[in-house]
Design a protein around this motif. Sequence first.
Motif, PDB file in Angstrom:
ATOM      1  N   LEU A 154       5.411  -5.719 -13.338  1.00 37.22           N
ATOM      2  CA  LEU A 154       5.046  -7.006 -12.747  1.00 37.22           C
ATOM      3  C   LEU A 154       5.148  -8.150 -13.756  1.00 37.22           C
ATOM      4  N   ALA A 155       4.775  -7.906 -14.996  1.00 36.02           N
ATOM      5  CA  ALA A 155       4.872  -8.913 -16.067  1.00 36.02           C
ATOM      6  C   ALA A 155       4.380 -10.271 -15.567  1.00 36.02           C
ATOM      7  N   LEU A 156       3.151 -10.328 -15.116  1.00 33.75           N
ATOM      8  CA  LEU A 156       2.674 -11.501 -14.386  1.00 33.75           C
ATOM      9  C   LEU A 156       2.516 -12.752 -15.253  1.00 33.75           C
ATOM     10  N   GLY A 157       2.115 -12.616 -16.494  1.00 27.08           N
ATOM     11  CA  GLY A 157       2.082 -13.775 -17.385  1.00 27.08           C
ATOM     12  C   GLY A 157       0.948 -14.740 -17.108  1.00 27.08           C
ATOM     13  N   ASP A 158       1.066 -15.939 -17.712  1.00 31.92           N
ATOM     14  CA  ASP A 158      -0.023 -16.915 -17.689  1.00 31.92           C
ATOM     15  C   ASP A 158      -0.231 -17.573 -16.336  1.00 31.92           C
ATOM     16  N   ASP A 159       0.713 -17.427 -15.428  1.00 33.58           N
ATOM     17  CA  ASP A 159       0.562 -18.019 -14.097  1.00 33.58           C
ATOM     18  C   ASP A 159      -0.364 -17.196 -13.207  1.00 33.58           C
ATOM     19  N   TRP A 160      -0.867 -16.099 -13.734  1.00 35.01           N
ATOM     20  CA  TRP A 160      -1.660 -15.181 -12.939  1.00 35.01           C
ATOM     21  C   TRP A 160      -2.986 -14.859 -13.607  1.00 35.01           C
ATOM     22  N   ARG A 161      -3.953 -14.469 -12.775  1.00 31.25           N
ATOM     23  CA  ARG A 161      -5.207 -13.889 -13.249  1.00 31.25           C
ATOM     24  C   ARG A 161      -5.300 -12.463 -12.706  1.00 31.25           C
ATOM     25  N   ILE A 162      -5.485 -11.501 -13.585  1.00 30.69           N
ATOM     26  CA  ILE A 162      -5.671 -10.117 -13.161  1.00 30.69           C
ATOM     27  C   ILE A 162      -7.133  -9.942 -12.746  1.00 30.69           C
ATOM     28  N   ASP A 163      -7.371  -9.662 -11.487  1.00 31.35           N
ATOM     29  CA  ASP A 163      -8.727  -9.541 -10.966  1.00 31.35           C
ATOM     30  C   ASP A 163      -9.255  -8.111 -11.027  1.00 31.35           C
ATOM     31  N   GLN A 203       0.845  -1.191   0.000  1.00 30.00           N
ATOM     32  CA  GLN A 203       0.000   0.000   0.000  1.00 30.00           C
ATOM     33  C   GLN A 203       0.881   1.242   0.000  1.00 30.00           C
ATOM     34  N   PHE A 204       0.873   1.961  -1.108  1.00 31.04           N
ATOM     35  CA  PHE A 204       1.555   3.256  -1.204  1.00 31.04           C
ATOM     36  C   PHE A 204       3.060   3.154  -0.940  1.00 31.04           C
ATOM     37  N   LEU A 205       3.706   2.208  -1.613  1.00 29.48           N
ATOM     38  CA  LEU A 205       5.167   2.097  -1.523  1.00 29.48           C
ATOM     39  C   LEU A 205       5.784   3.146  -2.449  1.00 29.48           C
ATOM     40  N   GLN A 206       5.635   4.397  -2.062  1.00 30.14           N
ATOM     41  CA  GLN A 206       6.164   5.533  -2.819  1.00 30.14           C
ATOM     42  C   GLN A 206       6.935   6.406  -1.849  1.00 30.14           C
ATOM     43  N   SER A 207       8.190   6.673  -2.168  1.00 28.97           N
ATOM     44  CA  SER A 207       9.071   7.324  -1.205  1.00 28.97           C
ATOM     45  C   SER A 207       9.803   8.493  -1.843  1.00 28.97           C
ATOM     46  N   PRO A 208       9.976   9.602  -1.110  1.00 29.92           N
ATOM     47  CA  PRO A 208      10.759  10.723  -1.631  1.00 29.92           C
ATOM     48  C   PRO A 208      12.258  10.496  -1.561  1.00 29.92           C
ATOM     49  N   VAL A 209      12.663   9.380  -0.960  1.00 33.43           N
ATOM     50  CA  VAL A 209      14.084   9.010  -0.921  1.00 33.43           C
ATOM     51  C   VAL A 209      14.229   7.632  -1.550  1.00 33.43           C
ATOM     52  N   ALA A 210      15.458   7.177  -1.710  1.00 31.83           N
ATOM     53  CA  ALA A 210      15.765   6.003  -2.533  1.00 31.83           C
ATOM     54  C   ALA A 210      14.907   4.791  -2.175  1.00 31.83           C
ATOM     55  N   LEU A 211      14.276   4.211  -3.188  1.00 27.61           N
ATOM     56  CA  LEU A 211      13.515   2.973  -3.050  1.00 27.61           C
ATOM     57  C   LEU A 211      13.409   2.339  -4.426  1.00 27.61           C
ATOM     58  N   ASP A 212      13.877   1.098  -4.543  1.00 24.87           N
ATOM     59  CA  ASP A 212      13.783   0.356  -5.799  1.00 24.87           C
ATOM     60  C   ASP A 212      12.383  -0.225  -5.908  1.00 24.87           C
ATOM     61  N   THR A 213      11.423   0.625  -6.229  1.00 23.55           N
ATOM     62  CA  THR A 213      10.025   0.204  -6.237  1.00 23.55           C
ATOM     63  C   THR A 213       9.786  -0.940  -7.207  1.00 23.55           C
ATOM     64  N   ASP A 214      10.366  -0.859  -8.400  1.00 22.77           N
ATOM     65  CA  ASP A 214      10.156  -1.921  -9.388  1.00 22.77           C
ATOM     66  C   ASP A 214      10.653  -3.257  -8.852  1.00 22.77           C
ATOM     67  N   GLY A 215      11.851  -3.262  -8.280  1.00 20.64           N
ATOM     68  CA  GLY A 215      12.407  -4.496  -7.732  1.00 20.64           C
ATOM     69  C   GLY A 215      11.570  -5.033  -6.586  1.00 20.64           C
ATOM     70  N   VAL A 216      11.084  -4.148  -5.727  1.00 18.11           N
ATOM     71  CA  VAL A 216      10.258  -4.579  -4.596  1.00 18.11           C
ATOM     72  C   VAL A 216       8.953  -5.187  -5.092  1.00 18.11           C
TER      73      VAL A 216
END
Length: 217
Positions: A178-187, A118-131
């Motif tokens: 996220l590139a979730l692919g066929d192993d996932w269902r987008i709800d 929830q709201f993993l957005q930071s004004p300082v360093a955070l590798d959001t994509d990796g997380v």
Amino acid sequence: MSATHQHPDPTTDPTAFWEDRYRDSDRIWSGNPNPLLVREASDLSPGTALDLGCGEGADAVWLASRGWQVTGIDIAQVALDRAATHATDAGVAERITWERHVLGETFPDGSYDLVSAQFLQSPVALDTDGVLRRAADAVAVGGTLLVVMHAGWPSWAREEDHPFHATFPTIQEVLDVLALGDDWRIDTVEAVEKPSVSPDGVPGIRADNLWRATRLR
């Protein structure tokens, strides 16, 4: 985490920033769970949950009160200490484990029936994509990934008032990460607007984006 409360240099050490941010006041957040978590998780059968960026613990406490076994993660020990007190006061301390992680550098072990960011957005360093990628990897088969992010500044705020870089990824950008692919269902993929009030009492609108997906295999 939110990018709208402080005006730091983006090179500030993230641990120091968030520890100081929490020490600046007795409480930062409302103590109530995030409404979109409540909306999306209320229909899920309780299991194990991972709360990334748990802050002062409101989401984790709400999940635990509904029968989930929760692991709450935050960078700030001050926040985790407050979260533990909240859990004790709510009578759910035995259902929650608190762990300190600098997300992007370390990540909790295991897999979970619900991973909530929830709201993993930071004004300082955070590798959001990796997380976010690691968050998806941590979802068990049959489990749910739930991500919510601010879509932009609230209507009463001006970007020029915030002298640091803030990132508000689009719905498609997060899907691409996220590139979730066929192993996932987008709800659920949804843009949500809600009333918002500035610190000075100016009413307006805040837009958030939501992504919910189920791991199929």
